[in-house]
Every structure is written in C-alpha cells, then in structure tokens.
Design an enzyme around this catalytic site. Structure first.
Site, short mmCIF file in Angstrom:
data_model
loop_
_atom_site.label_atom_id
_atom_site.label_comp_id
_atom_site.label_asym_id
_atom_site.label_seq_id
_atom_site.Cartn_x
_atom_site.Cartn_y
_atom_site.Cartn_z
N ASP A 48 0.86 -1.19 0.00
CA ASP A 48 0.00 0.00 0.00
C ASP A 48 0.89 1.24 0.00
O ASP A 48 1.71 1.41 0.91
CB ASP A 48 -0.88 -0.04 1.27
N ASP A 101 -3.48 7.14 -3.65
CA ASP A 101 -3.35 6.11 -2.62
C ASP A 101 -3.81 4.81 -3.28
O ASP A 101 -4.94 4.74 -3.79
CB ASP A 101 -4.26 6.51 -1.45
N HIS A 119 -11.71 6.59 2.20
CA HIS A 119 -11.68 7.96 2.73
C HIS A 119 -11.64 8.98 1.61
O HIS A 119 -11.12 8.70 0.53
CB HIS A 119 -10.45 8.14 3.63
N HIS A 141 -6.53 11.63 4.74
CA HIS A 141 -7.84 11.20 5.24
C HIS A 141 -8.63 12.45 5.61
O HIS A 141 -8.47 12.99 6.69
CB HIS A 141 -7.70 10.29 6.46
N GLU A 144 -11.14 1.16 -0.56
CA GLU A 144 -10.20 0.10 -0.18
C GLU A 144 -10.82 -1.03 0.63
O GLU A 144 -10.71 -1.06 1.85
CB GLU A 144 -8.98 0.68 0.54
N GLU A 195 -6.92 -1.38 -3.44
CA GLU A 195 -7.28 0.03 -3.29
C GLU A 195 -6.96 0.83 -4.55
O GLU A 195 -5.92 0.64 -5.17
CB GLU A 195 -6.50 0.65 -2.11
MN MN Z 1 -3.62 3.01 1.03
MN MN Z 2 -6.24 4.65 1.82
#
Ligand code: MN
Ligand code: MN
Length: 292
Positions: free
Chosen positions: A80, A91, A153, A161, A185, A277
């Site tokens: 990630d 992200d 988010h 976030h 995600e 994600e």
């Molecule tokens: Mn992530």
């Molecule tokens: Mn994330």
C-alpha cells in the site's frame, strides 16, 4: 482542484505498481521493497504520500519497515503506497500471494472484485452507504468477510484522510460522494473481520510545532514540518536523514505531543487479509480511476 496534478499523482502510482509487481519475490527484505517503491516514486517526479505499508497475513495496515528491519516477504503480502505531487495525492494498494496458496489467491481475487464492483456504481450522486453495501455483498457472496472497522476515505490537498469515510459494510449513511478525490479500499478475510491496535508502527504524523527540550528533537521537528507537513512519515526516513540519534528525538517529540504515532492494525482472529485500493476522482459528471 488541480486536475493535472491529481491525474499525475495517480499515474505515477500506477507506473510504480506495474513496475514493482513482477519484482516482488518471497524472502526479499521488506526494507528493500519499501525503498524500491519510494525511490521509484521520486524518480518519476513525485514524493511518497506516506510510508509504504507492507502487511503480511493478519498484519492488515500500518506496518512499514524500520531502518534496520530484517523481516522478509512471505505469505499474503499487501503493498500500500501513495504519491504526492505538490500536495495532490493518490493512494493505491494490491496484494500478492507468495505461498502458491489457493486460499490467499481467493482472498485477493475477491478484494479486487469488491473494489471493481464498488467503483462501477460510484458517481457524485452515489451514497456512501450504498458502496459499503456493494462491497459487503460481493465479499459475502464468496463466503468471506469484509473488515468492518477499516474504511476508504476522501482526500484533499495535503490531507490523506479528510472528512468522508467510505464504509466496507452496508450502512444507512445517506451522504453522497459529491465531487472530489476518494480512496476506496476493501479488505477481505475469512476471520472475524475486525482489526485491533497492536504495537507502535514507527509511522507518525505532525500534530503541532510547540517547543521541545533537546537540540536533536528541535532539528527533527523543523525537518518534519518543512518536509512532510501534515502527511504521514516514518522513523526510517528520519534515521536516513539524521542517523539513529534521531530515534531519541522522535520519542521526545511523541511524549511532548508534537507527533502522533499510529499503531499497527491486526486482524483480530489472526486470519490472513487481502486488500485492494484505488483512488478515484469524481468531477461533475465523470468518475476517473486515477491509479487504474
Ligand atoms: Mn492506502
Ligand atoms: Mn487509503
């Protein structure tokens, strides 16, 4: 909103993902893997939006290698990472099975399917709760369980976030996505479907810059504030800059309330977890997967 930079942050993440995936091998050092990813992000014109998270099996989130980490890749590994281009963020995460395990492969496949199904229905008028429902249904229809207490988010400039959370289970939240940047995600397991807080992760974020006692702590604080601002960073990056004496500075800054340290997040029944994600960008009437 700077569309060009939002798309570039996503594109760099996608390129890094495609570049690193075939290089991930069982028994390679997690440290080497994290540094490769972060180095490639810089080479392509971004900076890491946060420290690369590498979670093995039930380690679900917030594990990043320490500067002297000897842990090796194995099991079901989640990768990630994110990219920052002048504050605009992406992200993304994917999972790999390093054991040739049918069970791991199924978890990964279902996480990817849940993400795909969620993205398919999202536009500015979709409710957040509806997406949780699709994710939960997709996962449960395969006899598996979503992690209920981890969410996607919304993302704002320099804010990974921000205000909205995107659930991985159905709820009655009527709030709509609206326009903006969002990370979706899903996490999939055959366990309890909850994470608990484990050991400190070595991942931090800046809370304030109030004065602190030692010289090294003050130097580290100034560097963090200039280099990362509100984005997460890790002790490994600080050691790279200042040497191991800075670990003392980090402890002082945490005690003094300047830093928040995130705990590792572990699946409560110690079952393997897969994650998938993407970052999406919703404009008025179109949705773009920036990392896809
Ligand atoms: Mn992530
Ligand atoms: Mn994330």
């Amino acid at each position: 909103m700077n569309t060009e930079k939002i798309l570039l942050a996503g594109k760099i993440a996608l390129q890094v993902r495609d570049w690193i995936k075939p290089q991930i091998k069982k028994d390679m050092l997690l440290l080497e893997l994290a540094e490769k990813i972060e180095g490639k992000i810089v080479e392509l014109g971004g900076v890491p939006a946060f420290p690369t998270n590498l979670g093995i099996n039930d380690m679900t989130a917030h594990y990043t290698p320490a500067y002297n980490d000897e842990a090796k890749a194995k099991g079901l590994l989640k990768i990630d990472f994110g990219v920052c281009v002048d504050g605009w963020l992406s992200d993304t995460a994917f999972s790999v099975d390093l054991e040739n395990s049918e069970e791991n492969k199924k978890l990964i496949e279902v996480a990817e399917k849940a993400l795909e199904n969620a993205i398919e229905i999202i536009n500015s008028k979709t409710s957040l709760g509806e997406v949780g429902k699709i994710i939960q249904q997709t996962i449960e229809s395969k006899g598996l369980v979503p992690i209920a207490n981890l969410t996607g988010h919304s993302i704002e400039k320099y804010e990974l976030h921000s205000g909205k959370t995107i659930p991985n289970i159905a709820n009655k939240n009527p709030r709509l996505f609206g326009t903006g940047i969002f990370a979706i995600e899903p996490f999939v397991t055959k366990g309890n479907g909850r994470v608990y807080e484990g050991k400190p992760s070595g991942i931090y974020s800046l809370q304030n810059t109030k004065n602190t006692r030692s010289q090294i702590a003050r130097e580290v604080l100034e560097f963090i504030s200039e280099e990362y601002s509100t984005l997460p960073f890790c002790s490994r990056w600080i050691v790279k800059k200042f040497g191991t004496k800075s670990l003392f500075g980090l402890r002082e800054l945490e005690k003094n309330g300047n830093l928040h340290q995130y705990p590792q997040l572990i699946e409560s029944s110690h079952n393997n977890v897969a994650q998938s994600e993407h970052t999406i960008f919703i404009e008025k009437d179109k949705t773009i997967v920036t990392t896809g």
